[in-house]
Scaffold this motif. Structure first.
Motif, mmCIF file in Angstrom:
data_model
loop_
_atom_site.group_PDB
_atom_site.id
_atom_site.type_symbol
_atom_site.label_atom_id
_atom_site.label_comp_id
_atom_site.label_asym_id
_atom_site.label_seq_id
_atom_site.Cartn_x
_atom_site.Cartn_y
_atom_site.Cartn_z
ATOM 1 N N LEU A 223 9.851 62.614 -20.662
ATOM 2 C CA LEU A 223 8.543 60.924 -20.819
ATOM 3 C C LEU A 223 9.523 60.231 -20.619
ATOM 4 C CD1 LEU A 223 6.460 61.511 -23.405
ATOM 5 C CD2 LEU A 223 8.152 60.055 -24.602
ATOM 6 N N TRP A 224 8.186 59.407 -20.456
ATOM 7 C CA TRP A 224 8.737 58.029 -19.564
ATOM 8 C C TRP A 224 7.412 56.863 -20.257
ATOM 9 C CZ3 TRP A 224 7.987 56.769 -13.584
ATOM 10 C CH2 TRP A 224 8.867 55.671 -12.837
ATOM 11 N N HIS A 225 7.682 55.862 -20.509
ATOM 12 C CA HIS A 225 6.208 54.889 -21.200
ATOM 13 C C HIS A 225 7.048 53.343 -20.816
ATOM 14 C CE1 HIS A 225 10.039 54.339 -24.509
ATOM 15 N NE2 HIS A 225 9.077 53.571 -24.580
ATOM 16 N N CYS A 226 5.689 52.669 -21.415
ATOM 17 C CA CYS A 226 5.604 51.910 -20.832
ATOM 18 C C CYS A 226 4.981 50.686 -21.728
ATOM 19 C CB CYS A 226 5.586 50.890 -19.425
ATOM 20 S SG CYS A 226 3.898 51.386 -18.935
ATOM 21 N N LYS A 227 4.180 49.602 -21.414
ATOM 22 C CA LYS A 227 3.784 48.509 -22.595
ATOM 23 C C LYS A 227 2.764 48.112 -20.905
ATOM 24 C CE LYS A 227 1.597 45.193 -26.277
ATOM 25 N NZ LYS A 227 2.315 44.824 -26.296
#
Length: 543
Positions: A223-227
């Motif tokens: 998983l790799w996330h951002c806003k």
């Protein structure tokens, strides 16, 4: 390069130390002068001082009080106490305030040099510790989530990195290896209930949603996330096993639905969730992201608490027809604002290559590029207080002609020509501005040579920050302001000694030296003879 401040109410002490020592050999860029604690405090508020050398006994506040203030407000500034009082109690109090060293007057230049060199070595050692690998790793760990999110956001927005740039960054940030792997995106929009909270509380809820997603997805996915810039939470996922694609898709959709339910149950709020199609990293990132944005805009809109997948629509069968290079980061406007002219030119060339290769026959796309480029040119020109008409001349009227360019080549030539005109105008303005600053500095020094011509005083007169003023003057003249002041004093001293009969102390006062022996000392060091010897040599033939 280091900055030093010398503070003493006896001007001759300050001038002797500041004007006669070879500071440059120690790596000192500028030596600032102050003749009272109040003046020193003003300068400390505007300039980063590495070493403070101060007398103890001065009117108003003492040097010890100054050091105490420095220790409280500017903890990285090292202090050296300079005093004519051989009293151990002063040394004790100086040590209490964290003074780096203590020198007794009269002090030789060699003593000052050795002390300053020792303190500079201490400063260097401290900064080496700060930037050591251990500290870097600790800081990196603390800021890891933010750094990971920033990199993903940049890639989503279309910023182009070479593989030799983003691969090491991903490894450094401990981001899973997505290279040449199938991936999908989940886009989450926080709904109305959450938006009633203040920014801090909302960020905590977003953090909680991310943690729930990590808990649900991490057993089966990297998983790799951002806003993102639209306030969506974007999760990139790569399957950890080589499962059958249909099974992976079903599991992904089911788990995404669980995420929506968990947020509703445990955070008491609603979210809308969109599951994208699958793509290949990194080439499909921007396309899938823009498709997801489009689906949110067209299919979800202002409705709340919806769940959908890109597979539910036919949007993936429609070509995503937009000018990628025109809008990817950094934009042309951002490059112009930063004065990155070479990058702006490369940006335009890339835009026109894409336009020519894919949509050269479409007047609509040509017009889109024309409007966007013209808007960027207009914005930066107006921001600099000018009008496009006066800057562009005949080229300006292309902006008023409905559909001014019938071919990509004509628009390209016009855009590059205007870019060159903008750069030339900005360069001229910068050069004229700097030349004027140098002229005003020298004019002020010439007119006030017998008065206070410290860097702070000159900066106050010109209404510029002393650090900025010092750097601009050095860039334009390859000389520090203090060097110019000293050079001018010595030149005027030589002229006065040769051309009038004033006393040595009278000439010293005209040049800003409170004590004649300070003037004699610096003059002898500069000309290798005393002022009287210089006068005798140059007036002997006139008798």
């Amino acid at each position: 390069m280091y900055q030093i401040l010398i503070v003493d109410d006896e001007m001759h002490v300050v001038e002797r130390l500041a004007g006669t020592m070879d500071w440059e050999s120690l790596g000192v860029e500028t030596v600032h002068r102050a003749y009272s604690v109040q003046e020193a405090l003003v300068l400390l508020q505007t300039t980063t001082i590495d070493i403070l050398i101060t007398d103890i006994q001065m009117p108003g506040m003492t040097g010890l009080e100054l050091i105490a203030t420095v220790r409280e407000k500017w903890k990285r500034t090292k202090c050296i106490l300079l005093s004519g009082y051989a009293d151990f109690s002063y040394a004790q109090e100086a040590i209490h305030h964290g003074t780096a060293d203590y020198l007794l007057k009269p002090v030789s230049e060699e003593q000052v040099r050795e002390t300053v060199q020792r303190v500079l070595q201490q400063i260097q050692a401290e900064w080496e510790d700060i930037v050591s690998q251990q500290r870097i790793q600790h800081t990196l760990k603390e800021n890891l989530p933010l750094l990971k999110g920033n990199l993903l956001n940049e890639l989503l927005q279309g910023r182009r990195y070479g593989a030799d740039t983003w691969k090491p960054r991903m490894r450094e940030l401990s981001i899973p290896d997505f290279q040449d792997s199938p991936f999908a995106m989940i886009m989450v929009r926080m709904e109305e209930q959450f938006l009633h909270y203040d920014a801090h509380s909302l960020s905590l809820f977003e953090y909680a949603v991310s943690n729930i997603a990590e808990e649900l997805f991490s057993p089966h996915y990297d998983l790799w996330h951002c806003k993102d810039s639209h306030d969506y939470l974007v999760f990139m996922l790569k399957c950890k096993t080589s499962s059958i694609q249909t099974e992976v898709q079903q599991h992904l959709e089911r788990t995404s639905s669980e995420l929506q339910k968990a947020v509703s149950t445990y955070l008491k709020g609603k979210i809308s969730v969109l599951v994208s199609n699958w793509g290949q990293f990194p080439e499909d990132m921007t396309t899938l992201y823009n498709q997801a944005l489009s689906l949110f805009r067209k299919r979800i809109g202002s409705e709340h608490n919806l769940f959908m997948t890109a597979a539910d629509t036919k949007i993936h069968d429609e070509p995503y027809r937009t000018l990628q290079r025109l809008y990817e980061l950094p934009t042309l406007t951002q490059l112009l604002e930063a004065g990155r002219w070479i990058d702006a030119r490369e940006k335009l060339l890339a835009v026109f290559d894409e336009l020519n290769n894919q949509w050269s026959q479409s007047q609509e796309y040509v017009l889109e590029v024309f409007f966007t480029v013209s808007a960027a040119f207009s914005y930066i020109t107006h921001k600099n207080g000018k009008q496009l008409a006066e800057l562009m001349g005949p080229d300006y009227y292309k902006l008023t002609e409905g559909l001014p360019f019938r071919s990509v080549g004509m628009l390209r030539d016009w855009s590059l020509r205007v870019l060159d005109q903008l750069k030339a105008d900005m360069d001229k303005e910068v050069q004229d501005s700097r030349s004027l600053i140098v002229q005003r500095v020298q004019q002020f020094v010439d007119q006030h040579l017998s008065e206070d011509v410290s860097l702070q005083t000159i900066a106050d007169h010109i209404y510029l920050h002393p650090v900025y003023l010092s750097k601009i003057y050095k860039l334009e003249t390859n000389q520090n302001i203090t060097d110019y002041v000293f050079q001018l004093r010595m030149e005027k001293a030589a002229y006065l000694l040769k051309n009038n009969q004033e006393k040595i102390y009278e000439i010293a006062e005209k040049l800003g030296y409170q004590r004649a022996h300070s003037f004699i000392h610096v003059f002898k060091k500069h000309y290798n003879m005393t002022p009287q010897e210089y006068r005798d040599i140059h007036t002997a033939g006139k008798l």
